[in-house]
Design a protein around this motif. Structure first.
Motif, PDB file in Angstrom:
ATOM      1  N   SER A 176      -1.934  -6.229   2.006  1.00  0.00           N
ATOM      2  CA  SER A 176      -3.081  -5.401   1.631  1.00  0.00           C
ATOM      3  C   SER A 176      -3.874  -4.924   2.844  1.00  0.00           C
ATOM      4  O   SER A 176      -4.823  -4.166   2.693  1.00  0.00           O
ATOM      5  CB  SER A 176      -4.007  -6.180   0.689  1.00  0.00           C
ATOM      6  OG  SER A 176      -4.679  -7.222   1.368  1.00  0.00           O
ATOM      7  N   PHE A 188      -1.816   6.772  -2.934  1.00  0.00           N
ATOM      8  CA  PHE A 188      -2.491   5.482  -2.899  1.00  0.00           C
ATOM      9  C   PHE A 188      -3.584   5.431  -1.824  1.00  0.00           C
ATOM     10  O   PHE A 188      -4.754   5.187  -2.116  1.00  0.00           O
ATOM     11  CB  PHE A 188      -1.458   4.363  -2.677  1.00  0.00           C
ATOM     12  CG  PHE A 188      -2.037   2.970  -2.710  1.00  0.00           C
ATOM     13  CD1 PHE A 188      -2.043   2.223  -3.878  1.00  0.00           C
ATOM     14  CD2 PHE A 188      -2.585   2.396  -1.562  1.00  0.00           C
ATOM     15  CE1 PHE A 188      -2.573   0.939  -3.919  1.00  0.00           C
ATOM     16  CE2 PHE A 188      -3.118   1.113  -1.590  1.00  0.00           C
ATOM     17  CZ  PHE A 188      -3.111   0.394  -2.760  1.00  0.00           C
ATOM     18  N   LEU A 189      -3.201   5.684  -0.575  1.00  0.00           N
ATOM     19  CA  LEU A 189      -4.189   5.584   0.510  1.00  0.00           C
ATOM     20  C   LEU A 189      -5.279   6.657   0.413  1.00  0.00           C
ATOM     21  O   LEU A 189      -6.458   6.340   0.607  1.00  0.00           O
ATOM     22  CB  LEU A 189      -3.490   5.594   1.875  1.00  0.00           C
ATOM     23  CG  LEU A 189      -2.678   4.319   2.180  1.00  0.00           C
ATOM     24  CD1 LEU A 189      -2.001   4.419   3.546  1.00  0.00           C
ATOM     25  CD2 LEU A 189      -3.539   3.068   2.111  1.00  0.00           C
ATOM     26  N   VAL A 211      -8.207   1.266   5.458  1.00  0.00           N
ATOM     27  CA  VAL A 211      -8.510   2.612   4.974  1.00  0.00           C
ATOM     28  C   VAL A 211      -9.786   2.597   4.118  1.00  0.00           C
ATOM     29  O   VAL A 211     -10.656   3.463   4.253  1.00  0.00           O
ATOM     30  CB  VAL A 211      -7.314   3.173   4.162  1.00  0.00           C
ATOM     31  CG1 VAL A 211      -7.698   4.470   3.456  1.00  0.00           C
ATOM     32  CG2 VAL A 211      -6.112   3.387   5.082  1.00  0.00           C
ATOM     33  N   VAL A 214      -7.736   5.416  -2.174  1.00  0.00           N
ATOM     34  CA  VAL A 214      -8.507   4.281  -1.652  1.00  0.00           C
ATOM     35  C   VAL A 214      -9.574   4.789  -0.678  1.00  0.00           C
ATOM     36  O   VAL A 214     -10.720   4.337  -0.698  1.00  0.00           O
ATOM     37  CB  VAL A 214      -7.575   3.254  -0.969  1.00  0.00           C
ATOM     38  CG1 VAL A 214      -8.388   2.260  -0.140  1.00  0.00           C
ATOM     39  CG2 VAL A 214      -6.747   2.506  -2.018  1.00  0.00           C
ATOM     40  N   SER A 231       0.802  -1.210   0.000  1.00  0.00           N
ATOM     41  CA  SER A 231       0.000   0.000   0.000  1.00  0.00           C
ATOM     42  C   SER A 231       0.841   1.269   0.000  1.00  0.00           C
ATOM     43  O   SER A 231       0.308   2.354   0.112  1.00  0.00           O
ATOM     44  CB  SER A 231      -0.899  -0.010   1.222  1.00  0.00           C
ATOM     45  OG  SER A 231      -0.112  -0.187   2.373  1.00  0.00           O
ATOM     46  N   ASP A 232       2.155   1.125  -0.141  1.00  0.00           N
ATOM     47  CA  ASP A 232       2.961   2.329   0.114  1.00  0.00           C
ATOM     48  C   ASP A 232       3.813   2.766  -1.076  1.00  0.00           C
ATOM     49  O   ASP A 232       4.820   3.423  -0.909  1.00  0.00           O
ATOM     50  CB  ASP A 232       3.859   2.092   1.331  1.00  0.00           C
ATOM     51  CG  ASP A 232       4.541   0.747   1.280  1.00  0.00           C
ATOM     52  OD1 ASP A 232       5.106   0.307   2.277  1.00  0.00           O
ATOM     53  OD2 ASP A 232       4.507   0.134   0.188  1.00  0.00           O
ATOM     54  N   THR A 264      -5.487   2.245  -9.331  1.00  0.00           N
ATOM     55  CA  THR A 264      -4.568   1.235  -8.803  1.00  0.00           C
ATOM     56  C   THR A 264      -4.651  -0.123  -9.508  1.00  0.00           C
ATOM     57  O   THR A 264      -3.828  -0.986  -9.249  1.00  0.00           O
ATOM     58  CB  THR A 264      -4.879   0.971  -7.316  1.00  0.00           C
ATOM     59  OG1 THR A 264      -6.175   0.358  -7.225  1.00  0.00           O
ATOM     60  CG2 THR A 264      -4.878   2.247  -6.509  1.00  0.00           C
ATOM     61  N   ASP A 281      -3.407  -2.823   5.312  1.00  0.00           N
ATOM     62  CA  ASP A 281      -3.485  -1.403   5.650  1.00  0.00           C
ATOM     63  C   ASP A 281      -4.477  -0.664   4.753  1.00  0.00           C
ATOM     64  O   ASP A 281      -5.333   0.075   5.228  1.00  0.00           O
ATOM     65  CB  ASP A 281      -2.106  -0.749   5.555  1.00  0.00           C
ATOM     66  CG  ASP A 281      -1.160  -1.250   6.649  1.00  0.00           C
ATOM     67  OD1 ASP A 281      -1.660  -1.832   7.634  1.00  0.00           O
ATOM     68  OD2 ASP A 281       0.059  -1.064   6.510  1.00  0.00           O
ATOM     69  N   TRP A 282      -4.352  -0.874   3.438  1.00  0.00           N
ATOM     70  CA  TRP A 282      -5.287  -0.148   2.568  1.00  0.00           C
ATOM     71  C   TRP A 282      -6.705  -0.657   2.713  1.00  0.00           C
ATOM     72  O   TRP A 282      -7.667   0.089   2.516  1.00  0.00           O
ATOM     73  CB  TRP A 282      -4.820  -0.112   1.117  1.00  0.00           C
ATOM     74  CG  TRP A 282      -4.915  -1.356   0.289  1.00  0.00           C
ATOM     75  CD1 TRP A 282      -3.888  -2.151  -0.114  1.00  0.00           C
ATOM     76  CD2 TRP A 282      -6.103  -1.920  -0.307  1.00  0.00           C
ATOM     77  NE1 TRP A 282      -4.358  -3.189  -0.895  1.00  0.00           N
ATOM     78  CE2 TRP A 282      -5.711  -3.071  -1.033  1.00  0.00           C
ATOM     79  CE3 TRP A 282      -7.457  -1.575  -0.297  1.00  0.00           C
ATOM     80  CZ2 TRP A 282      -6.625  -3.873  -1.735  1.00  0.00           C
ATOM     81  CZ3 TRP A 282      -8.363  -2.376  -0.986  1.00  0.00           C
ATOM     82  CH2 TRP A 282      -7.944  -3.499  -1.697  1.00  0.00           C
ATOM     83  N   ARG A 283      -6.866  -1.939   3.106  1.00  0.00           N
ATOM     84  CA  ARG A 283      -8.228  -2.453   3.300  1.00  0.00           C
ATOM     85  C   ARG A 283      -8.899  -1.797   4.515  1.00  0.00           C
ATOM     86  O   ARG A 283     -10.116  -1.571   4.509  1.00  0.00           O
ATOM     87  CB  ARG A 283      -8.212  -3.969   3.449  1.00  0.00           C
ATOM     88  CG  ARG A 283      -7.945  -4.687   2.131  1.00  0.00           C
ATOM     89  CD  ARG A 283      -8.053  -6.188   2.258  1.00  0.00           C
ATOM     90  NE  ARG A 283      -7.485  -6.841   1.094  1.00  0.00           N
ATOM     91  CZ  ARG A 283      -8.106  -6.977  -0.078  1.00  0.00           C
ATOM     92  NH1 ARG A 283      -9.331  -6.503  -0.227  1.00  0.00           N
ATOM     93  NH2 ARG A 283      -7.519  -7.567  -1.085  1.00  0.00           N
TER      94      ARG A 283
END
Lengths: 167, 171
Positions: free
Chosen positions: B77, A24-25, B83, A28, A18-19, B46, B79-81
């Motif tokens: 995955s 990116f974040l 978020v 999302v 994710s980095d 993404t 962390d983004w999940r």
């Protein structure tokens, strides 16, 4: 290379770190906000509305899933055929395809019993919490417990069947 | 002749509209378009077709040392999940505050939510997806696996919900 979990893990296209990119974040999160607002606007965050659909008393959910799938379908096929790569990850666009096996039917059947009993599903349950429906925490707790049970049992069976399997 | 046909068509549509869509259909379509748009934003940026149910396993990877949950695809995955899911909660909260619907409580009995939740947790993980993964991303991708999964859970859910309703379980 084998597929250690036996559930098509190698086809997963949504397992990236994710980095890579600073946006990116945030992107999302933005996608999640729009997604969650959609669940609230469509009233799908209310289990009662889902149950009324399943009981044929209000078929509105056809428009929710249909509308969402059409938007995603146009986006996916447009981008896959563009031959470009995603700006934030550099990854090629692919369709979401998963392998077909008996688990897809068994899992769908079990999910269906749960959905018909409760009127909730994962995304809609998170959104339901957002509209202040704290009672949904019973459902969310159940989902985590179910996912844990499935993973635990899967690991037990895997160890019995293949004791020497590498991590 | 043509007039009569048009009139008949309009009558049927009006009848279906009031019978099948007692609350109208516009907000359902609008909500669906937003759900699709949220997914499309993430996919366009993404190339990830985001579903909502892998969050369960990826979040369990923070707490459980089971190898099952420590697979790279969950750990990388997770962390983004989180978020994404916080975004879903925030988006729904934002709309409900603006629309004056905040703090709406369901009448569905807690035991049904809990037992249903357990079955949903097991079922999505065995079946590789849920209403968003299979139902939106998979069906939108024209995946035969997803279309079949959706058909199965839809039919089973309709059967269960109709049975409960016939047995007098409310809501």
């Amino acid at each position: 290379m084998s597929d250690p979990t036996g559930d098509g893990a190698l086809e997963e296209t949504d397992d990236r770190g994710s980095d890579q990119h600073p946006l990116f974040l945030p992107v999302v999160f933005l996608g999640g906000v729009v997604f969650g607002a959609g669940l609230a606007v469509s009233q799908m965050a209310r289990p009662e509305i889902v149950l009324e659909f399943l009981q044929f008393r209000d078929l509105g959910l056809v428009f929710v899933m249909g509308g969402a799938a059409v938007v995603v379908g146009i986006t996916v096929f447009g981008l896959v055929n563009s031959g470009r790569r995603a700006p934030l990850t550099g990854d090629p666009y692919r369709r979401r395809l998963k392998s077909m096996d008996r688990n897809v039917l068994v899992g769908g059947g079990i999910f269906g019993v749960g959905w018909g009993l409760s009127g909730i599903c994962p995304g809609a349950a998170y959104a339901s919490l957002g509209i202040g429906n704290v009672i949904i925490l019973y459902g969310i707790a159940g989902m985590f417990l179910g996912a844990y049970l499935q993973g635990y049992l899967r690991e037990l069976t895997a160890e019995t069947l293949e004791p020497a399997v590498a991590d | 002749m043509i007039d009569a046909t048009v009139q008949l068509g309009e009558t049927v549509i009006a009848l279906l509209g009031s019978e099948l869509f007692p609350r109208g259909w516009e907000h359902y379509l609008l909500g669906g378009l937003f759900i699709g748009l949220g997914t499309a934003i993430i996919y366009a940026a993404t190339a990830i077709p985001a579903g909502a149910s892998t969050f369960l396993e990826s979040t369990l990877s923070y707490a459980s040392r089971l190898r099952r949950f420590q697979q790279p695809r969950f750990v990388s995955s997770r962390d983004w999940r989180v978020v994404f899911t916080v975004g879903i909660v925030a988006g729904a909260a934002g709309y409900s505050v603006v629309a004056g619907e905040f703090v709406w409580l369901t009448d569905v009995q807690p035991w049904r939510l809990f037992v249903g939740g357990i079955l949903i947790g097991v079922g999505t993980r065995i079946g590789k997806g849920c209403t968003s993964g299979h139902g939106v991303c998979g069906v939108g991708s024209g995946s035969r696996t997803s279309i079949l999964n959706v058909a199965v859970f839809m039919l089973v859910a309709i059967g269960v919900a109709q049975l409960l309703f016939a047995m007098g379980v409310r809501p």
